[in-house]
Design a protein around this motif. Structure first.
Motif, mmCIF file in Angstrom:
data_model
loop_
_atom_site.group_PDB
_atom_site.id
_atom_site.type_symbol
_atom_site.label_atom_id
_atom_site.label_comp_id
_atom_site.label_asym_id
_atom_site.label_seq_id
_atom_site.Cartn_x
_atom_site.Cartn_y
_atom_site.Cartn_z
ATOM 1 N N THR A 1 -71.146 23.809 65.710
ATOM 2 C CA THR A 1 -69.964 24.425 65.116
ATOM 3 C C THR A 1 -69.430 23.633 63.930
ATOM 4 O O THR A 1 -68.986 24.203 62.963
ATOM 5 C CB THR A 1 -68.833 24.579 66.151
ATOM 6 O OG1 THR A 1 -68.512 23.297 66.679
ATOM 7 C CG2 THR A 1 -69.258 25.501 67.267
ATOM 8 N N HIS A 2 -69.446 22.325 64.017
ATOM 9 C CA HIS A 2 -68.919 21.463 62.963
ATOM 10 C C HIS A 2 -69.154 20.026 63.373
ATOM 11 O O HIS A 2 -69.591 19.760 64.483
ATOM 12 C CB HIS A 2 -67.415 21.691 62.777
ATOM 13 C CG HIS A 2 -66.619 21.187 63.940
ATOM 14 N ND1 HIS A 2 -66.520 21.891 65.126
ATOM 15 C CD2 HIS A 2 -65.926 20.043 64.117
ATOM 16 C CE1 HIS A 2 -65.784 21.198 65.982
ATOM 17 N NE2 HIS A 2 -65.406 20.070 65.396
ATOM 18 N N SER A 3 -68.836 19.121 62.496
ATOM 19 C CA SER A 3 -68.860 17.701 62.837
ATOM 20 C C SER A 3 -67.714 17.016 62.118
ATOM 21 O O SER A 3 -67.074 17.617 61.256
ATOM 22 C CB SER A 3 -70.200 17.061 62.451
ATOM 23 O OG SER A 3 -70.315 16.956 61.055
ATOM 24 N N PRO B 1 -67.927 20.204 57.825
ATOM 25 C CA PRO B 1 -67.716 21.456 58.551
ATOM 26 C C PRO B 1 -68.961 22.347 58.554
ATOM 27 O O PRO B 1 -68.976 23.376 59.209
ATOM 28 C CB PRO B 1 -66.572 22.112 57.775
ATOM 29 C CG PRO B 1 -66.690 21.561 56.396
ATOM 30 C CD PRO B 1 -67.236 20.171 56.551
ATOM 31 N N TYR B 2 -70.027 21.935 57.843
ATOM 32 C CA TYR B 2 -71.204 22.780 57.691
ATOM 33 C C TYR B 2 -72.455 22.240 58.360
ATOM 34 O O TYR B 2 -73.475 22.914 58.404
ATOM 35 C CB TYR B 2 -71.498 23.013 56.205
ATOM 36 C CG TYR B 2 -70.293 23.526 55.460
ATOM 37 C CD1 TYR B 2 -69.793 24.807 55.704
ATOM 38 C CD2 TYR B 2 -69.636 22.736 54.535
ATOM 39 C CE1 TYR B 2 -68.669 25.273 55.039
ATOM 40 C CE2 TYR B 2 -68.511 23.189 53.861
ATOM 41 C CZ TYR B 2 -68.037 24.465 54.125
ATOM 42 O OH TYR B 2 -66.927 24.927 53.474
ATOM 43 N N THR B 3 -72.420 21.011 58.846
ATOM 44 C CA THR B 3 -73.600 20.437 59.489
ATOM 45 C C THR B 3 -73.217 19.696 60.768
ATOM 46 O O THR B 3 -72.075 19.286 60.942
ATOM 47 C CB THR B 3 -74.343 19.445 58.571
ATOM 48 O OG1 THR B 3 -73.487 18.341 58.285
ATOM 49 C CG2 THR B 3 -74.824 20.099 57.296
ATOM 50 N N THR C 1 -74.608 24.447 60.621
ATOM 51 C CA THR C 1 -73.910 25.143 61.700
ATOM 52 C C THR C 1 -74.455 26.559 61.810
ATOM 53 O O THR C 1 -74.855 27.167 60.825
ATOM 54 C CB THR C 1 -72.393 25.181 61.442
ATOM 55 O OG1 THR C 1 -72.156 25.785 60.173
ATOM 56 C CG2 THR C 1 -71.799 23.795 61.459
ATOM 57 N N GLY C 2 -74.517 27.076 63.022
ATOM 58 C CA GLY C 2 -75.031 28.422 63.256
ATOM 59 C C GLY C 2 -76.515 28.471 63.569
ATOM 60 O O GLY C 2 -77.010 29.495 64.022
ATOM 61 N N ILE C 3 -77.253 27.387 63.341
ATOM 62 C CA ILE C 3 -78.684 27.344 63.667
ATOM 63 C C ILE C 3 -78.839 27.227 65.177
ATOM 64 O O ILE C 3 -78.130 26.467 65.833
ATOM 65 C CB ILE C 3 -79.381 26.150 62.963
ATOM 66 C CG1 ILE C 3 -79.285 26.273 61.453
ATOM 67 C CG2 ILE C 3 -80.826 26.002 63.424
ATOM 68 C CD1 ILE C 3 -80.069 27.433 60.872
ATOM 69 N N LYS C 4 -79.781 27.966 65.748
ATOM 70 C CA LYS C 4 -80.016 27.944 67.190
ATOM 71 C C LYS C 4 -80.571 26.593 67.620
ATOM 72 O O LYS C 4 -81.517 26.087 67.032
ATOM 73 C CB LYS C 4 -81.004 29.052 67.571
ATOM 74 C CG LYS C 4 -81.211 29.203 69.054
ATOM 75 C CD LYS C 4 -82.302 30.238 69.352
ATOM 76 C CE LYS C 4 -81.713 31.497 69.864
ATOM 77 N NZ LYS C 4 -82.723 32.471 70.296
#
Length: 126
Positions: free
Chosen positions: A53-55, A59-61, A80-83
């Motif tokens: 979700t975020h780190s 906010p994108y990885t 983010t969003g990768i399974k």
């Protein structure tokens, strides 16, 4: 009582008190941070998956670590969003849970702090 005796008693009391107080400070101060161990074992017990979700850094990885501590080496970063296929989770000595994952479609594996996963990570202990 003479001033000399009074001074001597105060001096002796101070001479005894100061080392006692200084010595007790050694026990009151916090200890050295414990050593971090990376490369913990894991097993593939969980059939489930989730997404990052975020780190704290982005906010994108989401970072994948070589172990279940933030100080362990980051082996890769996942958008983010990768399974992420879950294997299992472990709790580190700080009480934080980390899930061992594999990035979908790759052989890249690593540990992700459960706070960075959309559903809180794996429910299967390693």
């Amino acid at each position: 009582m003479s001033i000399r005796k009074l001074f001597s008693r105060r001096f002796l009391a101070s001479a005894v008190t100061v080392p006692l107080v200084a010595g007790s400070l050694v026990f009151v101060t916090p200890g050295v941070a414990e050593a971090v161990t990376c490369g913990q074992s894991w097993s593939n017990k969980d059939p489930g998956w989730g997404t990052g979700t975020h780190s704290a850094e982005s906010p994108y990885t989401v970072p994948l670590h070589s172990g279940m501590y933030g100080d362990c080496r980051v082996t890769s970063r996942v958008s983010t969003g990768i399974k992420l296929w879950y294997h299992c989770y472990r709790r580190n000595s700080y009480g934080n849970t980390w899930t061992h994952v594999r990035i979908d479609g790759t052989d890249w594996k690593g540990w992700v702090w459960d706070e960075y996963l959309n559903d809180g990570g794996s429910y299967y202990p390693c």
